[in-house]
Structure formats: structure tokens, C-alpha cells
Design a protein around this motif. Structure first.
Motif, PDB file in Angstrom:
ATOM      1  N   ALA A 274      44.370  31.726  38.807  1.00  0.00           N
ATOM      2  CA  ALA A 274      43.544  32.892  39.105  1.00  0.00           C
ATOM      3  C   ALA A 274      44.363  33.969  39.800  1.00  0.00           C
ATOM      4  O   ALA A 274      44.249  35.165  39.464  1.00  0.00           O
ATOM      5  N   ILE A 275      45.193  33.579  40.746  1.00  0.00           N
ATOM      6  CA  ILE A 275      46.058  34.548  41.438  1.00  0.00           C
ATOM      7  C   ILE A 275      46.963  35.253  40.441  1.00  0.00           C
ATOM      8  O   ILE A 275      47.131  36.480  40.455  1.00  0.00           O
ATOM      9  N   LYS A 276      47.552  34.470  39.535  1.00  0.00           N
ATOM     10  CA  LYS A 276      48.474  35.030  38.531  1.00  0.00           C
ATOM     11  C   LYS A 276      47.790  36.116  37.703  1.00  0.00           C
ATOM     12  O   LYS A 276      48.310  37.238  37.566  1.00  0.00           O
ATOM     13  N   TYR A 277      46.624  35.802  37.146  1.00  0.00           N
ATOM     14  CA  TYR A 277      45.960  36.744  36.246  1.00  0.00           C
ATOM     15  C   TYR A 277      45.360  37.929  36.989  1.00  0.00           C
ATOM     16  O   TYR A 277      45.393  39.070  36.488  1.00  0.00           O
ATOM     17  N   ILE A 278      44.809  37.706  38.180  1.00  0.00           N
ATOM     18  CA  ILE A 278      44.241  38.831  38.931  1.00  0.00           C
ATOM     19  C   ILE A 278      45.339  39.789  39.360  1.00  0.00           C
ATOM     20  O   ILE A 278      45.165  41.021  39.335  1.00  0.00           O
ATOM     21  N   LYS A 279      46.494  39.244  39.743  1.00  0.00           N
ATOM     22  CA  LYS A 279      47.622  40.119  40.087  1.00  0.00           C
ATOM     23  C   LYS A 279      48.065  40.924  38.869  1.00  0.00           C
ATOM     24  O   LYS A 279      48.402  42.111  38.980  1.00  0.00           O
ATOM     25  N   MET A 280      48.069  40.286  37.690  1.00  0.00           N
ATOM     26  CA  MET A 280      48.438  41.012  36.465  1.00  0.00           C
ATOM     27  C   MET A 280      47.424  42.134  36.190  1.00  0.00           C
ATOM     28  O   MET A 280      47.805  43.243  35.797  1.00  0.00           O
ATOM     29  N   TYR A 281      46.154  41.839  36.386  1.00  0.00           N
ATOM     30  CA  TYR A 281      45.124  42.860  36.208  1.00  0.00           C
ATOM     31  C   TYR A 281      45.353  44.032  37.154  1.00  0.00           C
ATOM     32  O   TYR A 281      45.328  45.204  36.740  1.00  0.00           O
ATOM     33  N   LEU A 282      45.591  43.719  38.438  1.00  0.00           N
ATOM     34  CA  LEU A 282      45.776  44.782  39.430  1.00  0.00           C
ATOM     35  C   LEU A 282      47.062  45.560  39.179  1.00  0.00           C
ATOM     36  O   LEU A 282      47.094  46.789  39.327  1.00  0.00           O
ATOM     37  N   ASN A 283      48.129  44.881  38.760  1.00  0.00           N
ATOM     38  CA  ASN A 283      49.412  45.559  38.526  1.00  0.00           C
ATOM     39  C   ASN A 283      49.334  46.514  37.331  1.00  0.00           C
ATOM     40  O   ASN A 283      50.021  47.551  37.301  1.00  0.00           O
ATOM     41  N   LEU A 284      48.531  46.157  36.328  1.00  0.00           N
ATOM     42  CA  LEU A 284      48.411  46.993  35.142  1.00  0.00           C
ATOM     43  C   LEU A 284      47.384  48.116  35.302  1.00  0.00           C
ATOM     44  O   LEU A 284      47.321  49.032  34.472  1.00  0.00           O
ATOM     45  N   SER A 285      46.554  48.038  36.334  1.00  0.00           N
ATOM     46  CA  SER A 285      45.490  49.028  36.531  1.00  0.00           C
ATOM     47  C   SER A 285      46.059  50.380  36.912  1.00  0.00           C
ATOM     48  O   SER A 285      47.074  50.480  37.618  1.00  0.00           O
ATOM     49  N   TYR A 286      45.420  51.440  36.442  1.00  0.00           N
ATOM     50  CA  TYR A 286      45.802  52.794  36.826  1.00  0.00           C
ATOM     51  C   TYR A 286      45.314  53.113  38.238  1.00  0.00           C
ATOM     52  O   TYR A 286      45.998  53.793  39.011  1.00  0.00           O
ATOM     53  N   ILE A 287      44.106  52.644  38.557  1.00  0.00           N
ATOM     54  CA  ILE A 287      43.496  52.849  39.872  1.00  0.00           C
ATOM     55  C   ILE A 287      43.104  51.477  40.409  1.00  0.00           C
ATOM     56  O   ILE A 287      42.454  50.699  39.703  1.00  0.00           O
ATOM     57  N   PRO A 288      43.495  51.136  41.633  1.00  0.00           N
ATOM     58  CA  PRO A 288      43.208  49.794  42.167  1.00  0.00           C
ATOM     59  C   PRO A 288      41.714  49.478  42.191  1.00  0.00           C
ATOM     60  O   PRO A 288      40.870  50.341  42.447  1.00  0.00           O
ATOM     61  N   ASP A 289      41.400  48.231  41.916  1.00  0.00           N
ATOM     62  CA  ASP A 289      40.031  47.729  41.923  1.00  0.00           C
ATOM     63  C   ASP A 289      39.761  47.081  43.287  1.00  0.00           C
ATOM     64  O   ASP A 289      40.331  46.036  43.605  1.00  0.00           O
ATOM     65  N   ALA A 290      38.900  47.716  44.075  1.00  0.00           N
ATOM     66  CA  ALA A 290      38.664  47.242  45.446  1.00  0.00           C
ATOM     67  C   ALA A 290      38.090  45.828  45.463  1.00  0.00           C
ATOM     68  O   ALA A 290      38.507  44.990  46.277  1.00  0.00           O
ATOM     69  N   ALA A 291      37.150  45.545  44.571  1.00  0.00           N
ATOM     70  CA  ALA A 291      36.506  44.227  44.578  1.00  0.00           C
ATOM     71  C   ALA A 291      37.514  43.128  44.274  1.00  0.00           C
ATOM     72  O   ALA A 291      37.474  42.046  44.875  1.00  0.00           O
TER      73      ALA A 291
ATOM     74  N   LEU B 243      40.917  43.338  44.621  1.00  0.00           N
ATOM     75  CA  LEU B 243      41.873  43.223  45.731  1.00  0.00           C
ATOM     76  C   LEU B 243      41.296  42.318  46.820  1.00  0.00           C
ATOM     77  O   LEU B 243      41.991  41.442  47.352  1.00  0.00           O
ATOM     78  N   TYR B 244      40.023  42.528  47.125  1.00  0.00           N
ATOM     79  CA  TYR B 244      39.383  41.688  48.151  1.00  0.00           C
ATOM     80  C   TYR B 244      39.265  40.249  47.667  1.00  0.00           C
ATOM     81  O   TYR B 244      39.478  39.301  48.426  1.00  0.00           O
ATOM     82  N   LYS B 245      38.970  40.075  46.395  1.00  0.00           N
ATOM     83  CA  LYS B 245      38.885  38.729  45.833  1.00  0.00           C
ATOM     84  C   LYS B 245      40.239  38.031  45.891  1.00  0.00           C
ATOM     85  O   LYS B 245      40.333  36.852  46.262  1.00  0.00           O
ATOM     86  N   LEU B 246      41.284  38.758  45.545  1.00  0.00           N
ATOM     87  CA  LEU B 246      42.628  38.177  45.609  1.00  0.00           C
ATOM     88  C   LEU B 246      42.967  37.758  47.034  1.00  0.00           C
ATOM     89  O   LEU B 246      43.504  36.671  47.272  1.00  0.00           O
ATOM     90  N   GLY B 247      42.628  38.608  48.011  1.00  0.00           N
ATOM     91  CA  GLY B 247      42.858  38.249  49.408  1.00  0.00           C
ATOM     92  C   GLY B 247      42.104  36.996  49.798  1.00  0.00           C
ATOM     93  O   GLY B 247      42.628  36.129  50.504  1.00  0.00           O
ATOM     94  N   ASN B 248      40.880  36.876  49.319  1.00  0.00           N
ATOM     95  CA  ASN B 248      40.089  35.682  49.625  1.00  0.00           C
ATOM     96  C   ASN B 248      40.689  34.427  49.027  1.00  0.00           C
ATOM     97  O   ASN B 248      40.661  33.363  49.640  1.00  0.00           O
ATOM     98  N   ILE B 249      41.230  34.536  47.797  1.00  0.00           N
ATOM     99  CA  ILE B 249      41.842  33.358  47.172  1.00  0.00           C
ATOM    100  C   ILE B 249      43.095  32.960  47.941  1.00  0.00           C
ATOM    101  O   ILE B 249      43.333  31.768  48.216  1.00  0.00           O
ATOM    102  N   PHE B 250      43.921  33.934  48.300  1.00  0.00           N
ATOM    103  CA  PHE B 250      45.082  33.630  49.148  1.00  0.00           C
ATOM    104  C   PHE B 250      44.649  32.922  50.415  1.00  0.00           C
ATOM    105  O   PHE B 250      45.235  31.921  50.836  1.00  0.00           O
TER     106      PHE B 250
END
Length: 614
Positions: A121-138, A140-147
Motif C-alpha cells: 500500500a505504501i508503494k502504490y500510494i507513494k507512486m500515486y502521490l509522486n505522479l500527481s500534479y497537485i498533492p492529494d491531502a486525504a 498524504l494523511y493516509k500514507l502518514g497513518n500507514i507509516f
């Protein structure tokens, strides 16, 4: 037992944001349907179907196929828009934040998270965020929670801090939790890595009565017990340091620069600034949390109530929430949740609520009768030539009855009048059993027991005028209370089962849900509870805690309801009793017996509330 002295009590919290991804991986991403062509979305739907059937192998096969088809369309941009891909406004509105390849990784990340595969999940969410033009707040918070859940605290802190920077730069989309929530996560994680030194300022008190002047010391004593993750600066150490700098506690409350100096000397990481003030009738307790050296608070906790007795509860709540824990049920307190209001044609003279609160009847001084649904929709109206003096409703809400000042009495089933009669004297009480099988009304001192067709099965007279009367839901019992305090129980055949003299006018009577107990409230605010056999099982004065010798659910439920100007209701577990005092401007009131729902008649207005626990 618990108690409340107010009608309207409000609690406002800077609450921890709820889980933003509690839906399934598919449901969470249905909005993306508009950006994908049918061949790719069909793969995602097939993956959903196989997932729901429990076939994970085929689920992942179709998700991989959707990924391959999506990546085959890269690079995806306005100049290279594949002809078979949707180009609707809805698709453009979504793709402006990220390309389709990013969104397919978001779907894969949500799927991996739901399958409890955090590293994937971390791998794919990071890929989603890295490819995004504008960061997705929800996310980013989800990724922080998984970490965080994986014990990767430094990575979680960095992710939360990145989210704060994006929000500050206004370079973010999707729902973000509050800044206070994000900062709280950072503080809690810092404390897990290394104990954080906390400085508690003296509480600011404003317009509080003398007996609350020790609120600051009570709060500080409570918060000083924070766990091993926090080191609270003691008063002795603080006073010694202040003396060396020729400062006082008041100086560091009012002067932020002096406060920063003391925080630096004591290696303080966080500063708590508590307030308790009274504004009009509201007590407000607030704690602002600062990072040492910063002028603006990073977290704010606020609690409000018209009842000062909740202050210790609020201190306890802050103590728990500051440590990132959920408020336990034992600390939940009731709040009036306004439902709706309606202005009638004239003064509301009587009101009745069905057992489940789904139907309400109200009568007015101009002769109008209103029937409402629980949501406030008018289901029907009736009009009499003179004032409505009494109304009643069956437990299931299907039957209603009313009587007017001129002596006309009516019974209606599903908004159709099935019985009406003109009597010579004032109707003083009406009550209806379940399904309208039987009903009763009283004219002065005489009681009439009828079926829904209007056939009188029996009539009886009591010693004085009837003030209040109830028929049990099953129609097997009738209890009447008089203006002189006589309480009489009749069986279904009209025979007296027992009689009591309570010494004061009987204002209200109620059968318990199981019809094992009868409660009666007299004018001098004493409530009596009798078993159906006539044994007194409980007595208490309104405004006092209800003390049960032993727990009995039916007795507890018999206590709940409107008594004179008091509303007694059970807690969330239906094990204890709370109460409100109703404002004197309220003329009539009634409540549902199985839910915490009540309705008030105040002047020409009907106001309805739920009691919720927060």
C-alpha cells in the motif's frame, strides 16, 4: 448517577478527524469511472465482483490487466489524448489533479491497504502521490497513518509535515483533516520517539464564581499525570527559573517572547495555555497547544457547557485526547440535537409523542390539531370550533385523539376520524392503547373505557376530578390520578386493583415498557414508582439523582420521560439516568419512551430534539 440542570447544552470539540478511507477499495474510487474507457473500467468492475466472491487470484489478475491497459496509454496529456478515452468535463475535472496512471496506482494502493498489505500500500500510494500534479491531502494523511501503524514514526512525521506545507501553500486537493489533527499526530509521534518536555501555563480565569477559582490547580494536577512520553515542568522548577530571569508566571502568559526564552532554558517542546471563562450562561474551557518558539497554536481543544459541573469531565477529556486516545463511553455526555421547529396557528395547549417518536400530535388554543412525522412533516390537520384541551396518541402512532373546550371528543385512525362525540363537561384526560384496541377518557371525576368503535365497556368515578390518566399498551390496565392526590389502578374489567393517596395533585402518570411498574409525579415534584401489584419500589425528588437499590431495567425505563419541568432519560447503555430542567417558558412537553426524543410546546412553536452522546 448523572445530572444536568439545563435544557440546551452544547459541547464543541476540535475532534480528531474520522477515518477518511473506511469504504471498500472499489467504493472509494467509483468517481474515477468517468476518466477510464470502458475496457479498463470493466476490468476494475470484474475485480470488484471477484473480490466480493472471495476469489483474490482473479481479483488481482483483472487489477493487473487494468494497470497494463492504463500504462499503455502513456504519456497521457492534452496533446496525446487517446481517442477512445473519455474527454468529458467530468473526466477533465479529475485528470487536472493527476494522470490516469496515478489513479490506477491509487486504486491498487487502496486494494493493498484493504488486504492488510501495508508495504505494498505504501508503494502504490507513494507512486500515486509522486505522479500527481497537485498533492492529494486525504492520501498524504493516509500514507502518514500507514507509516505510523507500521512503527515508521519518522516517515510518518515527514509525511504529515509535507501535508502541512501543502495546506499552507494552498497547493492541495481532496478533503484534509484539520490542522489541529495533523499537528496532534506529529506531537504524539515525536513523544513516542523521545519524551517531550511540556510547560503548563497558569489557567486564565474570567468571570467565574468564587467556587471555581481553583479550576486551574485542578487542571494542572490532572495534566501533570501525563505518561512517560511527556515530562511536565514542575511548578518548583518553573518558579526557580523565573526567579533567575526576574520574571513571574503572569509575564510568560502575557509576553510571548519571555515565554519563548523560558521554554528554551527548560528545553520545552510544547506549551499548554488553558482558559476557563464564562460568557453569558456558557462555561468555556479551552486549551491552546503551542510548539515552543511559535506564536500561533498548533492545536486547539475547546469544550462548552452551561453546566459548570462538567468542567472536571472536560479536564479528563482533554487529558485523554491530548494523548491521542478516544473518549471512553464513561465520559460521554448528552447533547441536545435540534431536529426541527414549527410555528402553529396559535398557542400550543397540549402535545403527545408516540412510543418510538415517529408520530406527534399537538393541539392549539384556536382549535387546530396537527399530526407530524418524526422529521416534522405535517401528516394531517383537523379543526375544532374552540380550544383543544387534551390530545393523545397510541404507542404505535396509528391512532390519535383530542378533546376541545366545548366538549367535543374525537378518535382518528390513520388520519380518519372513526369516533366523535359531544360531552357535557370538560374532558380532563385521554389515553389510547396499542393499535387503538381500547381507549379511555375522563370527564371531571368520571372515567370511560371504550373500544375504537366508541362502545363503552365500563365507566367508573374517582373521588375528585381526574388530572391525568393512562391506559396500558395492552389495554389491560387503567391508572388515574386526581387533583387531590388519589392514584387508582383499574384492571381491564373496571375493578379496582389498588388505590394510593399521594397527598398532592398528580401531574403525570406512566406505565413502564413491560407494564410491570407505574410511575406517578405529583405537584410537589416527587416521583413515585409502584409495581403493578401496588408495592412502592422507588421514590425521588425531581432535580435529585435517582438512586436504585438494585438494577431493574423496567424500573429505570419507568423513570424516563417528562415530569413537570424535568426531562429524565437513560444514558447510552440505558444503565444510568441523566436529566434536564426544562425552561419555564415551555408550556407542554412529551417524550418517546424507547428513544431519547422529545417535543416541546413553547408559545405557538413546537420544538423537537434528540439526545445524542458526545
Amino acid at each position: 448517577m448523572k445530572k444536568i440542570f439545563i435544557l440546551a447544552m452544547m459541547l464543541i470539540l476540535t475532534a480528531v478527524s474520522g477515518n477518511l478511507w473506511c469504504q471498500s477499495w472499489y467504493t472509494q474510487n467509483t468517481e474515477l469511472r468517468s476518466i477510464f474507457p470502458s475496457n479498463i473500467w470493466t476490468c476494475i468492475e470484474k475485480a470488484r465482483d471477484y473480490y466480493n466472491s472471495g476469489d483474490m487470484e482473479l481479483t488481482e489478475k483483472f487489477l493487473r490487466k487494468a494497470e497494463q491497459l492504463t500504462l499503455a496509454a502513456e504519456p497521457f496529456n492534452p496533446k496525446n489524448w487517446p481517442s477512445h478515452w473519455p474527454r468529458t468535463q467530468e473526466a477533465i475535472d479529475i485528470i487536472r489533479y493527476a494522470p490516469p496512471s496515478a489513479y490506477i496506482y491509487r486504486i491498487l494502493g487502496d486494494y493493498a491497504y484493504e488486504r492488510s498489505r501495508p508495504k505494498e500500500a505504501i508503494k502504490y500510494i507513494k507512486m500515486y502521490l509522486n505522479l500527481s500534479y497537485i498533492p492529494d491531502a486525504a492520501y498524504l494523511y493516509k500514507l502518514g497513518n500507514i507509516f505510523e501503524s507500521e512503527g515508521l514514526y519518522s516517515q510518518a512525521i515527514n509525511t504529515y509535515q509535507e501535508l502541512l506545507r501543502c495546506i499552507d501553500a494552498r497547493n492541495v486537493h481532496n478533503r484534509a483533516p484539520s490542522l489541529s489533527t495533523i499537528n496532534q499526530r506529529i506531537r504524539i509521534l515525536n513523544a513516542r520517539i523521545e519524551p517531550q518536555v511540556v510547560l503548563i501555563l497558569d489557567m486564565r480565569l474570567q468571570d467565574l464564581p468564587d467556587y471555581l477559582q481553583n479550576a486551574g490547580s485542578v487542571f494542572k494536577e490532572k495534566v501533570s499525570g501525563l505518561g512517560k512520553q511527556y515530562i511536565v515542568v514542575s511548578d518548583q522548577v518553573l518558579d526557580k527559573t523565573l526567579a533567575e530571569q526576574i520574571l513571574t508566571r503572569k509575564d510568560i502568559i502575557n509576553d510571548i517572547e519571555e515565554r519563548a526564552k523560558i521554554a528554551s532554558l527548560l528545553n520545552v517542546k510544547y506549551i499548554l495555555e488553558p482558559f476557563t471563562v464564562k460568557i453569558e450562561n456558557m462555561y468555556i474551557f479551552q486549551v491552546r497547544v503551542y510548539r515552543a518558539g511559535q506564536k500561533d497554536p498548533v492545536e486547539t481543544y475547546e469544550y462548552k457547557s452551561e453546566n459548570y459541573e462538567f468542567l472536571p469531565n472536560f479536564f479528563e477529556r482533554f487529558f485523554i485526547q491530548f494523548q491521542g486516545e478516544q473518549i471512553p463511553d464513561a465520559l460521554l455526555i448528552p447533547e441536545n440535537s435540534y431536529q426541527w421547529t414549527f410555528e402553529t396557528s396559535d398557542l400550543v395547549t397540549d402535545i403527545a409523542v408516540s412510543k418510538n417518536g415517529n408520530s406527534i400530535i399537538a393541539g392549539c388554543s384556536d382549535g387546530r390539531v396537527y399530526i407530524f412525522s418524526r422529521s416534522g412533516r405535517i401528516q394531517g390537520t383537523f379543526k375544532e370550533p374552540d380550544e383543544i384541551v387534551r390530545v393523545a396518541i397510541s404507542p404505535d402512532g396509528k391512532f390519535v385523539a383530542w378533546a376541545s373546550l366545548g366538549g367535543r371528543i374525537c378518535l382518528a385512525e390513520n388520519l380518519r376520524i372513526v369516533y366523535q362525540s359531544k360531552v357535557k363537561n370538560l374532558v380532563r384526560a385521554i389515553s389510547i392503547s396499542e393499535n387503538g384496541k381500547f381507549w379511555v377518557y375522563a370527564i371531571n371525576e368520571k372515567i370511560f373505557f371504550l373500544d375504537k368503535k366508541g362502545e363503552v365497556f365500563w365507566d367508573r368515578s374517582v373521588s375528585d376530578w381526574v388530572k391525568n390518566m393512562r391506559i396500558s399498551a395492552d389495554g389491560n390496565w387503567v391508572v388515574a390520578g386526581t387533583t387531590t392526590g388519589q392514584l387508582v389502578l383499574y384492571n381491564g374489567e373496571g375493578n379496582i386493583a389498588w388505590s394510593k393517596n399521594l397527598g398532592s395533585q398528580i401531574e403525570n402518570i406512566r406505565f413502564s415498557p413491560e407494564i410491570e411498574n407505574i410511575s406517578a409525579c405529583v405537584k410537589n415534584n416527587i416521583v413515585y414508582v409502584f409495581s403493578i401489584s401496588g408495592v412502592e419500589t422507588l421514590r425521588f425528588t425531581l432535580g435529585d439523582d435517582v438512586r436504585f437499590l438494585s438494577f431493574n431495567q423496567d424500573i429505570l425505563d419507568s423513570v424516563c420521560g417528562i415530569w413537570n419541568r424535568w426531562y429524565y432519560f437513560p444514558d447510552k447503555e440505558r444503565k444510568k439516568i441523566w436529566y434536564y430542567q426544562i425552561d419555564k417558558s415551555v408550556r407542554v412537553a412529551d417524550s418517546a419512551s424507547v428513544v431519547n426524543f422529545y417535543s416541546l410546546g413553547k408559545g405557538k412553536n413546537i420544538l423537537t430534539y434528540n439526545v445524542i452522546w458526545k
